[in-house]
Design an enzyme around this catalytic site. Structure first.
Site, PDB file in Angstrom:
ATOM      1  N   ASP A 268       0.839  -1.102  -0.077  1.00  0.00           N
ATOM      2  CA  ASP A 268       0.030   0.075   0.010  1.00  0.00           C
ATOM      3  C   ASP A 268       1.027   1.285  -0.008  1.00  0.00           C
ATOM      4  O   ASP A 268       1.885   1.124   0.535  1.00  0.00           O
ATOM      5  CB  ASP A 268      -0.958  -0.036   1.118  1.00  0.00           C
TER       6      ASP A 268
ATOM      7  N   GLU B 172     -12.111  -4.595  -5.017  1.00  0.00           N
ATOM      8  CA  GLU B 172     -12.642  -3.104  -4.746  1.00  0.00           C
ATOM      9  C   GLU B 172     -11.996  -2.135  -5.542  1.00  0.00           C
ATOM     10  O   GLU B 172     -12.340  -1.140  -6.180  1.00  0.00           O
ATOM     11  CB  GLU B 172     -12.293  -2.637  -3.218  1.00  0.00           C
ATOM     12  N   ASN B 173     -10.464  -2.572  -5.976  1.00  0.00           N
ATOM     13  CA  ASN B 173      -9.885  -1.634  -7.054  1.00  0.00           C
ATOM     14  C   ASN B 173     -10.369  -1.445  -8.335  1.00  0.00           C
ATOM     15  O   ASN B 173     -10.117  -0.573  -8.980  1.00  0.00           O
ATOM     16  CB  ASN B 173      -8.398  -2.169  -7.123  1.00  0.00           C
ATOM     17  N   TRP B 174     -11.409  -2.358  -8.761  1.00  0.00           N
ATOM     18  CA  TRP B 174     -12.059  -2.147 -10.076  1.00  0.00           C
ATOM     19  C   TRP B 174     -12.849  -0.973  -9.966  1.00  0.00           C
ATOM     20  O   TRP B 174     -13.169  -0.193 -10.975  1.00  0.00           O
ATOM     21  CB  TRP B 174     -13.163  -3.420 -10.318  1.00  0.00           C
TER      22      TRP B 174
ATOM     23  N   GLU C 146       0.628 -13.373  12.656  1.00  0.00           N
ATOM     24  CA  GLU C 146       1.018 -12.129  13.294  1.00  0.00           C
ATOM     25  C   GLU C 146       0.937 -10.975  12.443  1.00  0.00           C
ATOM     26  O   GLU C 146       1.453 -10.996  11.079  1.00  0.00           O
ATOM     27  CB  GLU C 146       2.440 -12.319  13.638  1.00  0.00           C
TER      28      GLU C 146
ATOM     29  N   GLY D  57       0.091   5.317  -4.471  1.00  0.00           N
ATOM     30  CA  GLY D  57      -0.591   6.662  -4.591  1.00  0.00           C
ATOM     31  C   GLY D  57       0.062   7.643  -4.213  1.00  0.00           C
ATOM     32  O   GLY D  57       0.243   8.913  -4.699  1.00  0.00           O
ATOM     33  N   ARG D  58       0.233   7.578  -2.789  1.00  0.00           N
ATOM     34  CA  ARG D  58       0.721   8.675  -1.915  1.00  0.00           C
ATOM     35  C   ARG D  58       2.212   8.796  -2.168  1.00  0.00           C
ATOM     36  O   ARG D  58       2.756  10.130  -2.405  1.00  0.00           O
ATOM     37  CB  ARG D  58       0.501   8.406  -0.544  1.00  0.00           C
TER      38      ARG D  58
ATOM     39  N   SER E 172      -7.336  -5.612  -5.789  1.00  0.00           N
ATOM     40  CA  SER E 172      -8.427  -6.095  -4.747  1.00  0.00           C
ATOM     41  C   SER E 172      -9.739  -6.103  -5.805  1.00  0.00           C
ATOM     42  O   SER E 172      -9.727  -5.403  -6.553  1.00  0.00           O
ATOM     43  CB  SER E 172      -8.584  -5.386  -3.789  1.00  0.00           C
TER      44      SER E 172
ATOM     45  N   ARG F  18      -0.740   8.824  -9.939  1.00  0.00           N
ATOM     46  CA  ARG F  18      -0.727   7.577  -9.108  1.00  0.00           C
ATOM     47  C   ARG F  18      -0.077   6.568  -9.817  1.00  0.00           C
ATOM     48  O   ARG F  18       0.742   5.688  -9.239  1.00  0.00           O
ATOM     49  CB  ARG F  18      -2.125   7.157  -8.967  1.00  0.00           C
TER      50      ARG F  18
HETATM   51  C1  FPP Z   1      -1.699  -0.010  -3.381  1.00  0.00           C
HETATM   52  O1  FPP Z   1      -1.386   1.428  -3.284  1.00  0.00           O
HETATM   53  C2  FPP Z   1      -1.189  -0.728  -4.554  1.00  0.00           C
HETATM   54  C3  FPP Z   1      -1.772  -1.101  -5.577  1.00  0.00           C
HETATM   55  C4  FPP Z   1      -3.339  -1.148  -5.534  1.00  0.00           C
HETATM   56  C5  FPP Z   1      -1.146  -2.056  -6.497  1.00  0.00           C
HETATM   57  C6  FPP Z   1       0.111  -2.720  -6.504  1.00  0.00           C
HETATM   58  C7  FPP Z   1       0.692  -3.002  -7.689  1.00  0.00           C
HETATM   59  C8  FPP Z   1       1.885  -2.988  -7.710  1.00  0.00           C
HETATM   60  C9  FPP Z   1       2.876  -2.831  -6.826  1.00  0.00           C
HETATM   61  C10 FPP Z   1       2.575  -3.209  -9.279  1.00  0.00           C
HETATM   62  C11 FPP Z   1       3.231  -4.200  -9.495  1.00  0.00           C
HETATM   63  C12 FPP Z   1       2.871  -5.508  -8.895  1.00  0.00           C
HETATM   64  C13 FPP Z   1       3.257  -6.787  -9.306  1.00  0.00           C
HETATM   65  C14 FPP Z   1       2.938  -7.958  -8.705  1.00  0.00           C
HETATM   66  C15 FPP Z   1       4.315  -6.854 -10.650  1.00  0.00           C
HETATM   67  P1  FPP Z   1      -2.449   2.491  -3.491  1.00  0.00           P
HETATM   68  O2  FPP Z   1      -2.724   2.746  -5.084  1.00  0.00           O
HETATM   69  O3  FPP Z   1      -3.737   2.135  -2.711  1.00  0.00           O
HETATM   70  O4  FPP Z   1      -1.782   3.734  -2.793  1.00  0.00           O
HETATM   71  P2  FPP Z   1      -2.330   5.032  -1.902  1.00  0.00           P
HETATM   72  O5  FPP Z   1      -3.189   4.114  -0.735  1.00  0.00           O
HETATM   73  O6  FPP Z   1      -1.299   5.917  -1.414  1.00  0.00           O
HETATM   74  O7  FPP Z   1      -3.479   5.395  -2.662  1.00  0.00           O
END
Ligand code: FPP
Length: 246
Positions: free
Chosen positions: A21, A68-70, A208, A24-25, A66, A34
């Site tokens: 996570d 929800e990410n859609w 854990e 984006g930030r 996830s 992002r």
């Molecule tokens: C969460 O950050 C991250 C994701 C939803 C995507 C993770 C994907 C990658 C790291 C790309 C590469 C992955 C692989 C397996 C090759 P966020 O966008 O929720 O960040 P935020 O909370 O700061 O907005």
């Protein structure tokens, strides 16, 4: 002593799960879109996979997308899907070279034909690798998975293939997408959020939890070592008392 040397190889978690996570930030802090954060998250994935395999971790599950990410803006979803497909394609050789098996959990058909086929190709190519299993959670949510399991068990009961009395913890686990993997001993979430966000809800009953403020694109081998050392300094009681455990 370096943090890697402080790790006790005898009590290494077999399975580590990570909620990646903060992409984006991380991008926002740099005044960038992002997707720039997601792109930089790929390097953190590489380092983490390499570090886990070098240590001898057997399973590493990464929450990459996830259910929800859609609901994110179309432009971000499309760019993230493209990045995931591209990364899976370009990293397959490295997985092969390092004897790492790729697996995926989630509603994989919802990734679209190209994404699904690319993923399947990588899974098939790496199927015989034995050093570590890298599990990508893609279009995954624990509630979706639990509902799927309930439906499949209900079907069997309806068709007289299963008696209600036979339903227990083990049978339920066997109907989850994670049926062939052990439950994680350690779950890491980056970016300072202390939430589980619909990830492996059934499987983390005794896991854990480790939360770090590090944003995912900044996560490096040292951060994984720190998480493991923190885990190794805890007493896992599984509901028992201290006296029963020691
Ligand atoms: C969460 O950050 C991250 C994701 C939803 C995507 C993770 C994907 C990658 C790291 C790309 C590469 C992955 C692989 C397996 C090759 P966020 O966008 O929720 O960040 P935020 O909370 O700061 O907005």
């Amino acid at each position: 002593m370096s943090s890697k040397e402080k790790i006790n190889r005898e009590t290494l978690p077999d399975h580590i799960a990570i909620i990646m996570d903060g992409n984006g930030r991380w991008a926002k802090l740099r005044g960038r879109p992002r997707i720039f954060g997601h792109e930089n998250g790929v390097q953190a994935v590489r380092e983490t996979v390499e570090a886990a395999a070098e240590l001898g971790v057997k399973y590493l599950t990464l929450y990459a997308f996830s259910t929800e990410n859609w609901n994110r803006p179309r432009i971000e979803v499309n760019a993230l899907m493209k990045l995931l497909v591209k990364s899976i394609r370009s990293e397959t050789k490295t997985l092969q070279k390092n004897n790492i098996r790729l697996q995926a959990i989630g509603d994989l058909h919802s990734l679209g034909r190209t994404g699904y086929n690319e993923l399947l190709t990588a899974i098939n190519k790496t199927a015989h690798n034995t050093r570590m299993t890298l599990i990508l959670a893609l279009s995954y949510s624990a509630q979706w998975e639990i509902v799927q399991a309930v439906k499949s068990i209900a079907e069997k009961v309806k068709n007289n293939k299963l008696a209600v009395a036979e339903i227990n913890k083990e049978l339920f686990s066997a109907h989850l997408t994670t049926a062939s993997f052990p439950d994680p001993e350690l779950l890491i979430r980056t970016s300072g959020e202390s939430r589980i966000s619909n990830f492996l809800l059934w499987q983390i009953a005794y896991t854990e939890l480790y939360f770090t403020p590090r944003l995912w694109p900044d996560f490096r081998k040292e951060d994984l070592y720190e998480a493991i050392i923190n885990y190794q300094n805890r007493e896992r009681r599984f509901g028992m008392t201290h006296d029963k455990v020691v």
